[in-house]
Design an enzyme around this catalytic site. Structure first.
Site, PDB file in Angstrom:
ATOM      1  N   ASP A 178       0.865  -1.175   0.000  1.00  0.00           N
ATOM      2  CA  ASP A 178       0.000   0.000   0.000  1.00  0.00           C
ATOM      3  C   ASP A 178       0.906   1.231   0.000  1.00  0.00           C
ATOM      4  O   ASP A 178       2.129   1.141   0.151  1.00  0.00           O
ATOM      5  CB  ASP A 178      -0.988  -0.012   1.181  1.00  0.00           C
ATOM      6  CG  ASP A 178      -2.218   0.857   0.865  1.00  0.00           C
ATOM      7  OD1 ASP A 178      -2.147   1.668  -0.086  1.00  0.00           O
ATOM      8  OD2 ASP A 178      -3.248   0.739   1.561  1.00  0.00           O
TER       9      ASP A 178
HETATM   10  C1  BGC Z   1      -5.007   3.236  -0.064  1.00  0.00           C
HETATM   11  C2  BGC Z   1      -5.152   2.219  -1.171  1.00  0.00           C
HETATM   12  C3  BGC Z   1      -4.994   2.872  -2.510  1.00  0.00           C
HETATM   13  C4  BGC Z   1      -3.643   3.555  -2.552  1.00  0.00           C
HETATM   14  C5  BGC Z   1      -3.333   4.206  -3.871  1.00  0.00           C
HETATM   15  C6  BGC Z   1      -3.750   4.069  -0.222  1.00  0.00           C
HETATM   16  O1  BGC Z   1      -3.721   5.133   0.651  1.00  0.00           O
HETATM   17  O2  BGC Z   1      -5.012   2.581   1.179  1.00  0.00           O
HETATM   18  O3  BGC Z   1      -6.395   1.586  -1.064  1.00  0.00           O
HETATM   19  O4  BGC Z   1      -5.128   1.943  -3.536  1.00  0.00           O
HETATM   20  O5  BGC Z   1      -3.599   4.546  -1.544  1.00  0.00           O
HETATM   21  O6  BGC Z   1      -4.120   5.302  -4.098  1.00  0.00           O
END
Ligand code: BGC
Length: 746
Positions: free
Chosen positions: A288
Site C-alpha cells: 500500500d
Molecule cells: C489506499 C489504497 C490505494 C492507494 C493508492 C492508499 O492510501 O489505502 O487503497 O489503492 O492509496 O491510491
C-alpha cells in the site's frame, strides 16, 4: 502534467516504437519470454520493475519527501509502474518515455477505479446492498471498459476487507460484514474487471486489497493495529481474498495495519505462507502507499533499508511510493542480506503480468483516445448506473405504505441539506468528479412527479447543520406541501480513507430538522445518503418511511426518484448491521453463543446484556423491505442426513403475495449447535435474488455440502464435524421464516 509529458515525449514516440526491444514478439510462450528478458536485466533494472511511483498531479497518500525526477528515472529503467496517471493522452506520453529505456520494458499504469471511472456507480458498500451479483459484475465491467480505454491497465479494487465497525470510514469501499456475501461479491468484481482473460482491451487487472484484516482496525480508527484470533482471521477476514484468488485476481495489495504485532506488509505468514504458498497465487503483491516505509514508525524496521529487506523477504513484490526498494534493494543484495532469488521471483511475477496484458506486443494498446471517448459517452453506461443505484437502495421502514409516493399529489416539498446535492451523490474515491451532469434529487423528483405537482425546495441547513436558522423556511415549505421528502446524511468527504468518525450520528442538527418537521405535523419520508451505516434513532422511531440510498453515483438523483415513485420496487438488503448506539460496536449478526444468552429482553439479570440498551441492532444484516410482500412455505429436504461427501437439497416455495412485481433476496443461514469450537448463532451460507410478478410463485433450492458445514478448528484445519445442524431460511438475519435440521453422519 499532461502538457509536460506530451511536449517532451512526442518527438521520441516514433523512434521508440520503431526500435526493437529485447522483448520483441518471437512467438515463444510467456514464461520463456520472461526468462529471456530476466537474463538480460541488470540488478538495477530488476529493482526498477519493483518500483511504483505516483504522478505528481494526483496524489492519493502523503507525498514523499524524497526528491526525484520521474522522467529521467523512467528513462533510466528505474520505474516499473506508475499510479495516478490519467487519460489516454497522458498514459501514451508517459509510456513513450519508458520506451526510451535500455530494455524498453513497458510501464504498468494503476489507478483507484473504485466505483466507476467516468460513469460513477454507487459506492461499493451500496452496490453490495443490491445482493445482485450480475449487476455488481456489470458495474466493474463498465468501469474496466472506460478505464482501460484511457490507458489504465490495473485498478486497485476490489477492496474485500470485511468490516464490522461502521466508525471506520472505509466500510464504504467494501462489501460489508459477512464472509460469504463478501466472497461472492469479491469474485463478481474480479470477473467484472478482468473479463474472461487478461489482455482484452476492455479489461483491467484487479487488486484484492488490503491483505489482510485492515477492516478490523481497533476502535474503527483508520490505520490502527489489528489484534485477532487466527480462527476469526481464517473464517471471516480471509475468505473474500481466497475467493478473489480463485476468481483469478491478478494482483493483491497488502495493508497498513499490523496484524497481531506484525505489519501486514512485513508478514511472511500472510504473503508467503498463505497467499503464495497455500493458495498458490501466481500474481504479484503491491504494497500500500508507503506501507513499506511505514514499518519504520510502526517500530518494526530500524530504517528504510531494513524495511525494504523485511518487505521483500515477507513477499511484498512491488513498492508503492516508499522508495525503499529503489533506494536499498540493490545494496541489500550486494551485502548478502537479501537473496537475489527473491528479487528475481518478484520481477518474474511483474513481468508475467505485463506479458499477459499484451504490453510487450504493443505498449500503447490500451491508451486509445478514440475508444476512450466512445466508452465514456456510452449512454448504456449511464443507464446501467441508474439501474444499479436503484437496486442498491434499502427501504428500511415503510409504515402504512407511505412509499411509493402517489403520482398526481398536488405538492411535494423536498427538504434537507442533501436535497440539491450533486457532488455528494457521486461519493468519494472517484478519479474525477463531473458533478455538473448529476441530476439532484429535487430536479429528479420534479421530472418524475409530473406537470400537475408543485415541487418546492428548502435545504433547512447544510450538511454540517451547525445552525437552525434555515429551519423556518424549510417548515414553511413543508406546511404548504402534501408530501414532504427529507434528504439527510453525510457529505461525500465524510466516509472513505482516513474518514473514521467517533460519532456516526446524523451530522449537526439534522435530526432536529426532522423533529421540527414532525412537530409541525409534516412527518417526512426520509432519504439517507451516506457511505456507512449511521445511527438516527429519532428518525428510525418516528419516520413513516426511510430509504437508505448510500452515495449512489452519477445517476443517484434519478435512481432515488425511481424508487420513491415506485418505478423501481426496492430490493436491496443490508450488507452491514445498523447499530442502535455506538456502544454496541463492533456489531455483526454473527455473534457467538455465550453461556448466559438473553432469551427474553425483560430478563437480563446476570445475562450477556447491556443494562441500558438492547443487544439487538436497529436494522439487522439482510434487512430490507419491498413494496410487495413475500411468503415462504413448504420447506422440503432431499434427505435429513448426509455423509461428508454427500449433499442435501433444501427447497421451498417463494410467492409474491402483494400487489406489485418485486424481487426478494432469500437467505440461507446455518448453525452448528455443538462443535469443538463454539460457533456463531447464525452464518449466511447461501442467497438468491428472485424476481416475481404479483401472485407468482417459484420453487427455490439451496444445496448443502461439506463446505457449508465446515469451519476452522483450533488447529486451523477446515473440518466438518458429525452431528446436527440447524438450517434457517428467511428474508433477513432477524426474519427467519422456515427451519429444518439435518445431520452429518460419520
Ligand atoms: C489506499 C489504497 C490505494 C492507494 C493508492 C492508499 O492510501 O489505502 O487503497 O489503492 O492509496 O491510491
Amino acid at each position: 502534467m499532461t502538457r509536460n509529458w506530451i511536449a517532451r515525449s512526442a518527438a521520441t514516440t516514433l523512434l521508440a516504437l520503431i526500435a526493437n526491444g529485447a522483448w520483441a514478439a518471437d512467438g515463444a510462450a510467456i514464461p520463456e519470454r520472461v526468462e529471456a528478458l530476466l537474463r538480460q536485466m541488470t540488478l538495477a533494472e530488476k529493482v526498477g520493475q519493483l518500483n511504483q511511483l505516483s504522478d505528481k498531479q494526483f496524489i492519493t497518500g502523503p507525498e514523499s519527501e524524497l526528491r526525484r525526477n520521474l522522467e529521467s528515472d523512467i528513462r533510466a529503467g528505474k520505474v516499473g509502474s506508475m499510479l495516478n496517471v490519467k487519460g489516454a493522452a497522458d498514459t501514451r506520453a508517459v509510456q513513450a518515455i519508458a520506451m526510451q529505456s535500455r530494455l524498453k520494458i513497458p510501464l504498468l499504469f494503476g489507478l483507484d477505479v473504485i466505483h466507476g471511472y467516468d460513469t460513477i456507480f454507487p459506492v461499493p458498500l451500496g452496490e453490495a446492498a443490491s445482493w445482485d451479483l450480475e449487476a455488481i459484475e456489470q458495474s466493474a465491467r463498465i468501469a474496466a471498459r472506460e478505464a482501460s480505454a484511457a490507458g489504465i491497465h490495473w485498478t486497485f479494487a476490489p477492496m474485500v476487507d470485511i468490516a464490522r465497525d461502521p466508525r471506520w470510514g472505509r466500510v464504504m469501499e467494501g462489501a460489508g460484514e459477512d464472509a460469504y456475501l463478501g466472497s461472492r461479491i469479491a469474485a463478481a468484481r474480479v470477473r467484472g474487471f478482468q473479463g474472461v482473460k487478461l489482455g482484452g482491451t476492455g479489461s483491467v487487472m484487479a487488486t484484492a486489497k488490503h491483505f489482510a484484516a485492515y477492516g478490523a482496525a481497533i476502535a474503527g480508527r483508520d490505520y490502527n493495529a489489528v489484534d485477532m484470533s487466527e480462527q476469526l482471521l481464517y473464517e471471516t477476514y480471509l475468505p473474500p481474498f481466497k475467493a478473489a484468488v480463485d476468481a483469478g485476481a491478478a494482483t493483491f495489495m497488502n495493508s497498513f495495519n499490523t496484524l497481531n504485532g506484525v505489519p501486514a506488509t512485513g508478514s511472511a505468514l500472510l504473503q508467503r505462507d498463505i497467499l503464495k504458498g497455500a493458495w498458490g497465487f501466481k500474481g504479484f503483491v503491491v504494497s500500500d502507499w508507503n506501507s513499506i516505509g511505514e514499518m519504520v514508525p510502526h517500530g518494526y524496521a530500524s530504517d528504510l533499508s531494513d524495511a525494504a529487506a523485511k518487505a521483500i523477504i515477507a513477499g511484498s513484490d512491488m513498492d508503492m511510493e516508499s522508495n525503499a526498494y529503489a533506494g536499498s534493494l540493490a545494496q541489500l543484495v550486494g551485502a548478502g542480506k537479501v537473496d537475489v532469488k527473491l528479487v528475481d521471483d518478484a520481477v518474474r511475477r511483474v513481468l508475467t503480468k505485463k506479458f499477459e496484458l499484451g504490453l510487450f506486443d504493443d505498449p500503447y494498446r490500451f491508451s486509445d483516445p478514440k475508444r476512450e471517448k466512445e466508452a465514456v459517452s456510452d449512454p448504456a453506461h449511464r443507464a446501467a448506473a441508474r439501474a444499479t443505484a436503484a437496486k442498491s437502495m434499502v427501504l428500511l421502514k415503510n409504515d402504512g405504505g407511505a412509499l411509493p409516493i402517489k403520482r398526481g399529489v398536488k405538492s411535494i416539498a423536498v427538504i434537507g441539506p442533501l436535497a440539491d446535492a450533486r457532488r455528494d451523490l457521486e461519493g468519494g474515491w472517484i478519479v474525477k468528479s463531473n458533478a455538473a451532469r448529476v441530476v439532484n434529487l429535487v430536479d429528479a423528483i420534479r421530472a418524475q412527479a409530473g406537470a400537475g405537482t408543485r415541487v418546492s425546495f428548502a435545504a433547512g441547513c447544510d450538511v454540517a447543520c451547525a445552525s437552525d436558522s434555515g429551519f423556518a423556511a424549510a417548515l414553511a415549505a413543508a406546511r404548504e406541501a402534501d408530501v414532504v421528502v427529507l434528504a439527510v446524511g453525510e457529505s461525500w468527504e465524510m466516509s472513505g480513507e482516513a474518514k473514521s468518525r467517533a460519532d456516526i450520528g446524523l451530522p449537526g442538527r439534522q435530526e432536529q430538522l426532522f423533529a421540527a418537521l414532525k412537530a409541525a405535523g409534516k412527518t417526512p419520508v426520509v432519504v439517507v445518503l451516506a457511505g456507512r451505516p449511521l445511527i438516527f434513532e429519532n428518525v428510525a422511531r418516528d419516520a413513516k418511511a426511510i430509504l437508505y440510498a448510500w452515495l449512489p453515483g452519477s445517476e443517484g438523483g434519478n435512481a432515488i426518484a425511481d424508487v420513491l415513485f415506485g418505478a423501481v420496487n426496492p430490493s436491496a438488503r443490508l450488507p452491514m448491521t445498523f447499530p442502535r448506539h455506538q456502544g454496541q460496536i463492533p456489531i455483526s449478526y454473527q455473534q457467538y453463543s455465550t453461556g448466559r444468552p438473553v432469551t427474553d429482553e425483560r430478563d437480563i439479570q446476570y445475562k450477556s446484556a447491556y443494562i441500558d440498551m438492547s443487544n439487538s441492532p436497529r436494522y439487522a444484516f439482510g434487512h430490507g423491505l419491498s413494496y410487495t410482500t413475500f411468503a415462504y412455505r413448504d420447506l422440503k429436504l432431499s434427505r435429513n442426513a448426509m455423509k461428508a461427501d454427500g449433499k442435501i437439497t433444501l427447497s421451498f416455495t417463494l410467492a409474491n403475495t402483494g400487489p406489485v412485481a418485486g424481487a426478494e433476496v432469500a437467505q440461507l443461514y446455518l448453525r452448528d449447535p455443538v462443535a469443538s469450537s463454539v460457533r456463531p448463532l447464525k452464518e449466511l451460507k447461501g442467497f438468491q435474488k428472485i424476481a416475481l410478478a404479483p401472485g407468482q410463485q417459484q420453487q427455490v433450492s439451496f444445496t448443502i455440502d461439506r463446505d457449508s458445514l465446515a469451519f476452522f478448528n483450533r488447529k486451523l484445519q477446515w473440518v466438518a464435524e458429525p452431528g446436527q445442524f440447524e438450517l434457517m431460511v428467511g428474508a433477513a438475519s432477524d426474519d427467519i421464516r422456515l427451519r429444518a435440521n439435518i445431520e452429518l453422519t460419520e
